[in-house]
Design a protein around this motif. Structure first.
Motif, PDB file in Angstrom:
ATOM      1  N   SER A   1       0.880  -1.112   0.105  1.00 43.53           N
ATOM      2  CA  SER A   1      -0.165   0.074   0.046  1.00 43.53           C
ATOM      3  C   SER A   1       0.953   1.109   0.008  1.00 43.53           C
ATOM      4  O   SER A   1       0.393   2.253  -0.699  1.00 43.53           O
ATOM      5  CB  SER A   1      -0.851   0.070   1.185  1.00 43.53           C
ATOM      6  OG  SER A   1      -0.264   0.143   2.527  1.00 43.53           O
ATOM      7  N   GLU A   2       2.090   1.241   0.748  1.00 43.51           N
ATOM      8  CA  GLU A   2       2.975   2.506   0.560  1.00 43.51           C
ATOM      9  C   GLU A   2       3.378   2.731  -0.775  1.00 43.51           C
ATOM     10  O   GLU A   2       3.647   3.667  -0.905  1.00 43.51           O
ATOM     11  CB  GLU A   2       3.724   2.210   1.834  1.00 43.51           C
ATOM     12  CG  GLU A   2       3.456   2.424   3.389  1.00 43.51           C
ATOM     13  CD  GLU A   2       4.468   1.982   4.154  1.00 43.51           C
ATOM     14  OE1 GLU A   2       5.406   1.408   3.657  1.00 43.51           O
ATOM     15  OE2 GLU A   2       4.402   2.571   5.515  1.00 43.51           O
TER      16      GLU A   2
ATOM     17  N   VAL B   1       1.184   7.059  -6.881  1.00 45.89           N
ATOM     18  CA  VAL B   1       0.189   7.550  -7.435  1.00 45.89           C
ATOM     19  C   VAL B   1       0.595   9.024  -6.990  1.00 45.89           C
ATOM     20  O   VAL B   1       0.258   9.727  -7.886  1.00 45.89           O
ATOM     21  CB  VAL B   1      -0.980   7.279  -6.463  1.00 45.89           C
ATOM     22  CG1 VAL B   1      -2.147   8.473  -6.584  1.00 45.89           C
ATOM     23  CG2 VAL B   1      -1.828   6.068  -6.757  1.00 45.89           C
ATOM     24  N   VAL B   2       1.139   9.392  -6.005  1.00 47.85           N
ATOM     25  CA  VAL B   2       1.816  10.806  -5.721  1.00 47.85           C
ATOM     26  C   VAL B   2       2.796  11.131  -6.918  1.00 47.85           C
ATOM     27  O   VAL B   2       2.611  12.261  -7.513  1.00 47.85           O
ATOM     28  CB  VAL B   2       2.352  10.913  -4.555  1.00 47.85           C
ATOM     29  CG1 VAL B   2       2.987  12.399  -4.292  1.00 47.85           C
ATOM     30  CG2 VAL B   2       1.349  10.763  -3.403  1.00 47.85           C
TER      31      VAL B   2
ATOM     32  N   VAL C   1       2.155   1.713  -3.728  1.00 50.45           N
ATOM     33  CA  VAL C   1       1.159   2.232  -4.483  1.00 50.45           C
ATOM     34  C   VAL C   1       0.859   3.876  -4.326  1.00 50.45           C
ATOM     35  O   VAL C   1       0.779   4.399  -4.991  1.00 50.45           O
ATOM     36  CB  VAL C   1      -0.312   1.607  -4.303  1.00 50.45           C
ATOM     37  CG1 VAL C   1      -1.500   2.215  -4.884  1.00 50.45           C
ATOM     38  CG2 VAL C   1      -0.051   0.065  -4.816  1.00 50.45           C
ATOM     39  N   ARG C   2       1.021   4.122  -2.763  1.00 48.30           N
ATOM     40  CA  ARG C   2       0.699   5.468  -2.596  1.00 48.30           C
ATOM     41  C   ARG C   2       1.759   6.369  -3.157  1.00 48.30           C
ATOM     42  O   ARG C   2       1.659   7.644  -3.783  1.00 48.30           O
ATOM     43  CB  ARG C   2       0.559   5.832  -1.044  1.00 48.30           C
ATOM     44  CG  ARG C   2      -0.676   5.386  -0.459  1.00 48.30           C
ATOM     45  CD  ARG C   2      -0.589   5.748   0.974  1.00 48.30           C
ATOM     46  NE  ARG C   2      -1.645   5.186   1.826  1.00 48.30           N
ATOM     47  CZ  ARG C   2      -1.769   5.239   3.034  1.00 48.30           C
ATOM     48  NH1 ARG C   2      -0.797   5.608   3.794  1.00 48.30           N
ATOM     49  NH2 ARG C   2      -2.892   4.549   3.664  1.00 48.30           N
ATOM     50  N   ILE C   3       3.117   5.919  -3.000  1.00 49.03           N
ATOM     51  CA  ILE C   3       4.173   6.580  -3.550  1.00 49.03           C
ATOM     52  C   ILE C   3       4.129   6.690  -5.057  1.00 49.03           C
ATOM     53  O   ILE C   3       4.324   7.891  -5.621  1.00 49.03           O
ATOM     54  CB  ILE C   3       5.399   5.978  -3.320  1.00 49.03           C
ATOM     55  CG1 ILE C   3       5.623   6.213  -1.815  1.00 49.03           C
ATOM     56  CG2 ILE C   3       6.597   6.499  -4.260  1.00 49.03           C
ATOM     57  CD1 ILE C   3       6.894   5.305  -1.206  1.00 49.03           C
TER      58      ILE C   3
ATOM     59  N   THR D   1       2.981  10.022  -9.878  1.00 46.54           N
ATOM     60  CA  THR D   1       2.607   9.982 -11.298  1.00 46.54           C
ATOM     61  C   THR D   1       1.417  11.625 -11.368  1.00 46.54           C
ATOM     62  O   THR D   1       1.521  12.385 -12.167  1.00 46.54           O
ATOM     63  CB  THR D   1       1.501   9.033 -11.612  1.00 46.54           C
ATOM     64  OG1 THR D   1       2.090   7.793 -11.290  1.00 46.54           O
ATOM     65  CG2 THR D   1       0.543   8.917 -12.759  1.00 46.54           C
TER      66      THR D   1
END
Length: 117
Positions: A25-26, A32-33, A28-30, A35
């Motif tokens: 999950s971390e 997304v930010v 994926v968050r990184i 991008t």
């Protein structure tokens, strides 16, 4: 490989970590930010240009453009004085320019009669 005993056993050793470990999950968050930031940098100029065109489309047509064309015809043309003109020709050209300026209704200060100054 055998470890050598430390000369001073009283000094504690710092524990060594395994490096950075992220959960899924971390990660994926990184991503997304990252991008989102890349899209912001790439799309900034085209978006700003289109917003500018949209906002300026509401402004009225430049009123000064029509006035410049009409005002250019109202300005009297000057008289060209050359160095090879005689004093009589210069005086005649000045008198002719004063007459045209009086006909147009506007008198330049340097062409005004001496009593009007």
């Amino acid at each position: 490989m055998a470890r050598r005993p430390h000369p001073d056993e009283d000094v504690p050793r710092l524990p060594r970590g395994r490096g950075l470990s992220f959960s899924m999950s971390e990660v994926v968050r990184i991503l997304v930010v990252a991008t989102g930031l890349a899209a912001l940098l790439i799309l900034q100029k085209p978006c700003a240009d289109s917003v500018s065109k949209f906002v300026t489309s509401f402004s009225p047509v430049d009123a000064g453009a029509g006035a410049a064309d009409a005002g250019a015809a109202a300005i009297p043309t000057g008289v060209r004085l050359r160095t090879d003109m005689t004093p009589a020709e210069i005086e005649a050209a000045i008198r002719a320019a004063r007459g045209e300026a009086l006909d147009a209704g506007a008198v330049a200060p340097e062409l005004a009669p001496p009593d009007a100054r």
